[in-house]
Every structure is written in C-alpha cells, then in structure tokens.
Design a protein around this motif. Structure first.
Motif, short mmCIF file in Angstrom:
data_model
loop_
_atom_site.label_atom_id
_atom_site.label_comp_id
_atom_site.label_asym_id
_atom_site.label_seq_id
_atom_site.Cartn_x
_atom_site.Cartn_y
_atom_site.Cartn_z
N HIS A 183 12.95 -19.46 -21.90
CA HIS A 183 14.28 -19.62 -22.48
C HIS A 183 14.25 -20.61 -23.63
O HIS A 183 14.84 -20.38 -24.68
N MET A 243 12.77 -19.04 -26.62
CA MET A 243 13.74 -18.22 -27.33
C MET A 243 14.68 -19.09 -28.17
O MET A 243 15.03 -18.75 -29.30
N PHE A 277 17.60 -18.27 -30.88
CA PHE A 277 18.34 -17.30 -30.06
C PHE A 277 19.65 -17.94 -29.61
O PHE A 277 19.67 -19.05 -29.11
N HIS A 282 21.88 -7.18 -28.39
CA HIS A 282 20.68 -7.97 -28.67
C HIS A 282 20.45 -9.02 -27.58
O HIS A 282 19.32 -9.22 -27.11
N THR A 283 21.52 -9.70 -27.19
CA THR A 283 21.40 -10.72 -26.15
C THR A 283 20.89 -10.12 -24.84
O THR A 283 19.96 -10.65 -24.22
N LYS A 309 19.31 -7.36 -24.39
CA LYS A 309 17.94 -6.88 -24.55
C LYS A 309 16.96 -8.05 -24.41
O LYS A 309 15.95 -7.97 -23.72
N SER A 310 17.31 -9.17 -25.07
CA SER A 310 16.42 -10.33 -24.99
C SER A 310 16.31 -10.83 -23.56
O SER A 310 15.22 -11.17 -23.09
N TYR A 311 17.45 -10.86 -22.85
CA TYR A 311 17.40 -11.30 -21.46
C TYR A 311 16.60 -10.32 -20.60
O TYR A 311 15.90 -10.73 -19.67
N TYR A 318 14.03 -8.54 -21.58
CA TYR A 318 12.62 -8.80 -21.80
C TYR A 318 12.21 -10.11 -21.14
O TYR A 318 11.10 -10.24 -20.61
#
Lengths: 262, 208
Positions: free
Chosen positions: A178, A181, A186, A193-194, A196-198, A200
């Motif tokens: 985290h 990121m 981030f 997008h958020t 998707k990032s979480y 991954y």
C-alpha cells in the motif's frame, strides 16, 4: 505526497493487548477458561428472562474486574460493539408488536419492543465482557493449544496456528504494498482504477503469502514436522482451576434456575 | 457482515452451529495435509481483508473476499472462514462466540456455491469467461451472504424485518465493489500464478 500526510502502518498491530498480566484470570488454565467462556456465552445466549440477563451482566462485570484490564481499552471495545446495538434501538422498539409506549410522528414504540431491545443490549454486553475477561487474558497460541486438548480436529488446529501466524505477515505485506502504491501517487477514489489497483494488491498479497507459506511449510517438513507442534510449556491443571470451573458451573446452574422460577 | 452476540434466537444459533460444523467437517475432510498452509493463508487473507478499507462514494467499506476464498478453496472455504471469524471474535469481539456458527455459514456457504457455479469457467483459456466468473462470484457471494444475514434476523423475529431489509440494502455498494475487484483479481491470478486458482479440494497429489 503532502508533508502533512504520514505513512502509517509501519507499526505492528497489537492484537493481544489484554493477554499480559498477572491477575487471577491471567494465571488460570486456558482450557478451563475456554470451557467457562463457551458455557457462559451459551447459557446467556439461550436466555430470555430479564432478571437472568441482569444477573449475568453482573457476573461478567465481576469477571472483568477480576481480570484487572485497562479500563479505557475495555470501554473502547464495548463502544464499538454497542454501535450495532444502537442501530437496533432506532428500529426494533418501533417494529415490535405490543402495547404502545410513546409515539414519534407516525412511529409508535411499544413496551414489549423496548423490553426486547433492552434484553438484547444486556445479553450482548454480558457475553462480550465475559469473552474479553476469559479469552482475552490468554495469548492466542495458548488458546489454540487449549483447543487441541479439547479434542478439536488436528487439521483445524493447524489452520488456526498457521492463520494466526500469517495474519501479521499479510498485514505487514499489505502495508508495504500500500505504501509502495502511495509513493507512486495512488489516491484511493470511487473509480474503476482504484478498484483495479486494490484487486491487484489483493492478488499480489495472496501470491506472496502463498509462496511464503509454501517455503515455510517445506522448511518445516525438512525438519521433521508431522502435524504435531512440540510444546515445551505444558498446561498444569491446578486445584484452583477446578474451583473456578465448579464456581462457574454453580453460577450458571443458578442462572438457569432463576430463569425458570421468574 | 457479522451478526453480533446476543441478538439471534436460540433456534437460529443452533441451526447455524449445526450447519457450520457440517461444512467445516466436509472442508477438513477434503483438505490434504499439504494443502493446510494454503487454506490458512486464505484464512488470514480473509481476516486481513476486514482491515482493508476501499472508498465507496463519500464513505469507505472494508473488503470481505468470501467470493475469491470460495473460488480458491472450494469446501475448504468453510474451515478457512470459520478460523478467520473465530480469531476476529476472540481478538476484536467482531461477531461473537455464540454467533460463530451462523456467521460462518452465512459467509462460507455462498463461497462454496460460487465455487461450484463459477470455478469451471476459470479453467477455460478465455479472458471474458474468466472475468465473468470473477465478477459473478464477487457479486453473488456478498448478495447471498446479505440475504442469509437477513434471513437469520427474520427467523429470529418478524420485527427484525426492517433491520434485515436495511442490512441487505447496506450491502449493495460492497457487492458492486467486490464484483469489480474479484473480476480483476481473478484475471491477475490467472496471469501471474494460475496454479493458485486450482482449488485445494479438487487437487490430488500425483507424486508421492
């Protein structure tokens, strides 16, 4: 990143803040405490009588006093739990059928509804206090060890052990990822997008911890692990533990009798 | 997602307990000894998920991840979720001892259902099927759990109907989030470590 924002999460979470101490309950045998907690919670959860619930709240408060825990932290936890109870207070008194007590606009609270919600409040707090006093005063490893003695299947005990071990590993890994990121600017928002990032992040977390666990498990196998954890600090049942158990038995029997009489 | 201590009626608590014991037993039976670390890791991930908050509009919600737990573990989701919930109950008093059975069933049964419905789609080498499986299990797992929580409350008393409705509606945002998240997560795992997607309960060791 603005200077006002700090990178949190480097400090290790302390899950077992109550387990240190030298009160009577801290010294009691964890096996006895697990049995007492389960019996108390079960008895209270099954009971509807107001008198019994009041009495069990008193018993639970005595247990908390015996455990000599930090007051502030205990009240903080009670506060969190009672958030849900507060929600029930907003709704249940008005939806429970019975004789009207007072009206708020179109809503009418009933005697029975208030009584019912109050019973839930007492029951919740009694069980939570007893759980903190009895189970919080042992470390999780002691409790899992106690479960093994209480004939819980060995595979489940192993999952408990590994799971508890990996919680802190995964938690630290989560903060590491985290923070990585965040230093790349981030900013969590309500956006694809958020998420998707979480996603991954979660995927990476799963893979890293899985691989970690495989390495550790193989290392354990190499060192002769066969599913049993050798313990060097065995439990010793003492006379006072049996005394606690007997006292709890008498109290619970008393509660049941009180419920049937009243 | 948890129903706390002291709310549910004895019949609901007992029914939940019996169903959870059956599920956990089935899960343990299907778990080979060498799969235990994997089950435990998912169990801790399930625990940690409740500490991960994602933004939803003006507020934030914590993840649940029972959909992906089901896809990765099959029946072993029962012991994994049981252990995660037991530790939450002991350590933070989230949920509770007497509600452990009900809570385990409410979250693990949807997970197992997702496993049966969607894990065959994960084995196909087709990205859109994979995403569909992920999104569907993320959404369905939360939806089913919310409905089961609502049912547990309504079975306790008719007067809980309002509370149950609110509980189900309150789960809608996290349902959407988990759907999106599980979809991406499945794609990611498929790309990076596909062997993780083979459920522990369907894999048999071919070497001895």
């Amino acid at each position: 990143m603005p200077a006002s924002e700090t990178i949190e999460g480097t400090a290790h979470l302390n899950f077992e803040e109550f387990s240190q101490g030298d009160s009577l309950l801290h010294q009691a045998d964890p096996r006895i405490k697990v049995i007492m907690a389960a019996a108390f919670a079960g008895t209270v959860a099954m009971n509807q009588s107001f008198k019994v619930l009041l009495a069990s709240l008193v018993v639970a408060s005595v247990l908390i006093a015996l455990a000599r825990l930090e007051r502030q932290e205990v009240s903080r936890r009670l506060f969190v739990v009672n958030g849900f109870v507060a929600l029930l207070w907003l709704i249940l008194p008005f939806t429970f059928p019975g004789s009207p007590l007072f009206s708020l606009g179109p809503l009418t609270a009933t005697h029975e509804g208030v009584r019912y919600t109050a019973a839930i409040t007492l029951r919740t707090n009694a069980i939570i206090l007893a759980t903190i006093a009895l189970l919080g005063t042992s470390s999780v490893f002691q409790l899992i060890h106690a479960l093994r003695h209480l004939r819980i299947p060995i595979k489940l005990v192993q999952i408990f052990f590994f799971c508890y071990r990996y919680i802190s590993v995964i938690e630290q890994e989560y903060h590491r990822l985290h923070n990585a990121m965040r230093v790349r600017c981030f900013r969590p928002r309500t956006s694809i997008h958020t998420y998707k990032s979480y996603a991954y992040l979660v995927g990476m977390l799963l893979i890293k911890s899985y691989e970690h666990s495989q390495r550790v498990y193989q290392a354990m196998l190499c060192r002769g692990f066969r599913g049993e954890y050798p313990v060097y600090r065995h439990f010793h049942l003492q006379r006072r533990d049996l005394l606690y158990l007997a006292t709890m038995g008498i109290i619970l029997a008393g509660l049941v009798v009180l419920g049937n009489v009243g | 997602m948890h129903i706390s201590e002291g709310v549910l009626s004895p019949p609901v608590l007992i029914a939940g307990g019996v169903l959870a014991v059956a599920g956990v037993t089935a899960g343990l039976k299907q778990t080979e000894t060498d799969q235990i670390p994997k089950v435990a890791v998912l169990s801790s991930a399930f625990f940690v998920a409740s500490l991960i908050h994602v933004p939803v509009g003006p507020t934030s919600m914590h993840l649940v991840l029972n959909g992906i737990t089901g896809l990765l573990l099959g029946w072993a989701a029962f012991p994994a979720i049981f252990v995660g919930l037991a530790l939450q109950a002991i350590l933070f008093q989230f949920g509770g001892l007497t509600t452990l059975g009900v809570n385990t069933f409410n979250m693990a049964f949807p997970a197992v259902l997702c496993f049966y419905l969607f894990s065959p789609l994960l084995r196909r080498e087709n990205r859109s099927w994979n995403v569909t499986a992920g999104v569907a299990s993320g959404v369905l797992a939360i939806l089913m759990s919310a409905l089961l929580i609502g049912l547990s409350l309504v079975f306790t008393g008719q007067s809980f109907l309002r509370v149950a409705q609110i509980a189900v509606v309150a789960h809608t945002p996290i349902m959407v989030v988990e759907g999106i998240l599980t979809g991406f997560c499945v794609l990611f795992l498929k790309k990076v470590k596909p062997e993780l997607l083979v459920p522990s309960s369907s894999r048999r060791r071919d070497t001895s």
